[in-house]
Design a protein around this motif. Structure first.
Motif, PDB file in Angstrom:
ATOM      1  N   SER A 181       0.816  -1.222   0.000  1.00  9.22           N
ATOM      2  CA  SER A 181       0.000   0.000   0.000  1.00  9.22           C
ATOM      3  C   SER A 181       0.849   1.271   0.000  1.00  9.22           C
ATOM      4  O   SER A 181       0.354   2.343  -0.360  1.00  9.22           O
ATOM      5  CB  SER A 181      -0.921  -0.009   1.225  1.00  9.22           C
ATOM      6  OG  SER A 181      -0.162  -0.086   2.420  1.00  9.22           O
ATOM      7  N   CYS A 182       2.092   1.178   0.434  1.00  8.35           N
ATOM      8  CA  CYS A 182       2.960   2.360   0.479  1.00  8.35           C
ATOM      9  C   CYS A 182       3.557   2.702  -0.887  1.00  8.35           C
ATOM     10  O   CYS A 182       4.144   3.765  -1.056  1.00  8.35           O
ATOM     11  CB  CYS A 182       4.087   2.147   1.489  1.00  8.35           C
ATOM     12  SG  CYS A 182       3.531   2.145   3.211  1.00  8.35           S
ATOM     13  N   HIS A 183       3.443   1.788  -1.837  1.00  6.51           N
ATOM     14  CA  HIS A 183       4.050   2.012  -3.151  1.00  6.51           C
ATOM     15  C   HIS A 183       3.132   2.898  -3.983  1.00  6.51           C
ATOM     16  O   HIS A 183       2.084   2.467  -4.456  1.00  6.51           O
ATOM     17  CB  HIS A 183       4.294   0.675  -3.840  1.00  6.51           C
ATOM     18  CG  HIS A 183       5.084   0.793  -5.104  1.00  6.51           C
ATOM     19  ND1 HIS A 183       4.494   0.950  -6.348  1.00  6.51           N
ATOM     20  CD2 HIS A 183       6.410   0.810  -5.321  1.00  6.51           C
ATOM     21  CE1 HIS A 183       5.432   1.038  -7.274  1.00  6.51           C
ATOM     22  NE2 HIS A 183       6.600   0.950  -6.682  1.00  6.51           N
ATOM     23  N   ASP A 184       3.525   4.152  -4.152  1.00  8.90           N
ATOM     24  CA  ASP A 184       2.714   5.127  -4.887  1.00  8.90           C
ATOM     25  C   ASP A 184       3.653   6.029  -5.685  1.00  8.90           C
ATOM     26  O   ASP A 184       4.235   6.972  -5.151  1.00  8.90           O
ATOM     27  CB  ASP A 184       1.856   5.946  -3.912  1.00  8.90           C
ATOM     28  CG  ASP A 184       0.935   6.911  -4.629  1.00  8.90           C
ATOM     29  OD1 ASP A 184       0.958   6.960  -5.876  1.00  8.90           O
ATOM     30  OD2 ASP A 184       0.188   7.630  -3.933  1.00  8.90           O
ATOM     31  N   LYS A 185       3.800   5.735  -6.958  1.00  5.52           N
ATOM     32  CA  LYS A 185       4.759   6.468  -7.789  1.00  5.52           C
ATOM     33  C   LYS A 185       4.364   7.932  -7.952  1.00  5.52           C
ATOM     34  O   LYS A 185       5.210   8.825  -7.864  1.00  5.52           O
ATOM     35  CB  LYS A 185       4.857   5.794  -9.156  1.00  5.52           C
ATOM     36  CG  LYS A 185       5.960   6.350 -10.041  1.00  5.52           C
ATOM     37  CD  LYS A 185       6.130   5.516 -11.296  1.00  5.52           C
ATOM     38  CE  LYS A 185       7.289   6.033 -12.132  1.00  5.52           C
ATOM     39  NZ  LYS A 185       7.488   5.220 -13.359  1.00  5.52           N
ATOM     40  N   ALA A 186       3.073   8.197  -8.159  1.00  2.00           N
ATOM     41  CA  ALA A 186       2.622   9.581  -8.332  1.00  2.00           C
ATOM     42  C   ALA A 186       2.739  10.377  -7.036  1.00  2.00           C
ATOM     43  O   ALA A 186       3.132  11.548  -7.039  1.00  2.00           O
ATOM     44  CB  ALA A 186       1.171   9.595  -8.827  1.00  2.00           C
ATOM     45  N   GLY A 187       2.409   9.737  -5.917  1.00  2.00           N
ATOM     46  CA  GLY A 187       2.484  10.428  -4.632  1.00  2.00           C
ATOM     47  C   GLY A 187       3.904  10.655  -4.148  1.00  2.00           C
ATOM     48  O   GLY A 187       4.146  11.528  -3.305  1.00  2.00           O
TER      49      GLY A 187
END
Length: 361
Positions: free
Chosen positions: A43-49
């Motif tokens: 859930s922590c993997h967020d390229k845009a964020g």
């Protein structure tokens, strides 16, 4: 791992042992392959964020790095923080403890983790302690560079001085007597020379400043590259704050060495710029190659792991030999047990602070 757990609940212990010994190698290699070839999907993997966080990291780390490395240079105008005062020695020991803690608690463990990763082949990476080997080689090479550069600087400084050899010999003789006699004449010689002391001593300070900056730059680029290539927003949030403190205090140590080297303004500005810009540059580079760069790929693990090991050996050598040992064995601290105790407490405080930061960065 989940398959093994479910089997252990159903089968008898003897069959569990047999199944574990038979099935784990295959399951382990399969999970290894998946983990090393694909990006994480938690859930922590967020390229845009992660992009705005990295931009914030570039700006904040740049500012805090500049503050840290410039602080000793600016505070020279304050009489209480002049290099001849006791408080400057204590602050320098604090900074030496920070650099020592960086090498032992941040850079070296990262290298051990990377070079012992399951994503690397069993041979040769798991059969030989490459981290310790490269850290040792780096320390030896640093000592060689340190020694040879000091010799070259000393010869050039002697060759460039006006042919008043009698006066130069007299000054050097006075300083040798000062070391033998507790260093009382050392401070009197400042009136007859350049601000920092004798030419050999000044050359030594300049070598220390350059070699130390080289080691810190390598380490800074590596940690910046890792942060810039990561898309884990949970990790980045903690790293930004931790790296700001890390760069500020590490910069104080380097700034103290630059101050003692007494470079001209342009050289000081160049060294401040390179220290301040390397971590933001590493972050920007990591963002640029994030599509190609996979932190668990064998090539990335080997490259970054060996760079970290080399940087750790350099930083540990510089902290112990050129910063701490040079001060503690020097005449100023040898004359005062009270000042030694204060300096030891400063070293422990600096190393302890960096050890605490190792929980997040």
């Amino acid at each position: 791992m989940a398959t093994t757990t479910s089997l252990s609940k159903v089968l008898l212990p003897i069959f569990v042992i047999i199944l574990v010994s038979a099935l784990i190698p295959q399951a382990h290699s399969q999970s290894e392959s998946d983990e090393c070839e694909s990006e994480t999907t938690n859930s922590c993997h967020d390229k845009a964020g992660a992009v705005p966080l990295k931009i914030i990291a570039i700006a904040s780390i740049l500012v805090t790095s500049m503050i840290g490395v410039s602080l000793p240079l600016v505070t020279r105008t304050i009489p209480a923080l002049h290099p001849d005062r006791d408080i400057f020695v204590v602050v320098k020991c604090f900074a030496g403890g920070i650099i020592l803690g960086t090498g032992f608690m941040h850079v070296l463990p990262d290298s051990f983790d990377m070079l012992s990763s399951n994503c690397l082949d069993e041979k040769p990476w798991h059969k030989f302690p490459f981290t310790g080997f490269f850290a040792m080689l780096s320390a030896i090479v640093t000592m060689m560079v340190d020694s040879m550069a000091t010799s070259i600087y000393s010869r050039r400084s002697r060759a460039g001085v006006n042919p008043d050899t009698i006066g130069a010999a007299a000054i050097e003789g006075d300083q040798e007597m000062a070391v033998a006699g507790g260093g009382h004449a050392h401070f009197h010689s400042h009136d007859h020379q350049v601000k920092g002391g004798s030419e050999p001593q000044l050359s030594r300070y300049r070598v220390v400043a350059m070699v130390l900056e080289l080691g810190i730059i390598v380490h800074s680029v590596v940690i910046g590259l890792s942060l810039g290539a990561s898309n884990n927003i949970c990790t980045i949030k903690g790293l930004v704050a931790a790296l700001c403190f890390h760069q500020m205090f590490e910069g104080m140590g380097l700034g103290g060495c630059i101050l003692q080297a007494e470079y001209k303004f342009m050289k000081k500005a160049i060294m401040v710029f390179f220290f301040s810009a390397t971590t933001p540059f590493g972050i920007a580079l990591g963002m640029a190659i994030s599509k190609m760069y996979k932190e668990n790929s064998p090539s990335a693990l080997v490259t970054v792991g060996l760079l970290n090991a080399s940087s750790a050996g350099l930083l540990i050598y510089m902290a112990l030999v050129d910063l701490l040992s040079a001060d503690f064995m020097g005449p100023k601290l040898q004359r005062s047990i009270k000042l030694q105790i204060k300096s030891y407490m400063a070293v422990l405080l600096g190393a302890g602070g960096m050890s605490l930061l190792a929980k997040w960065a």
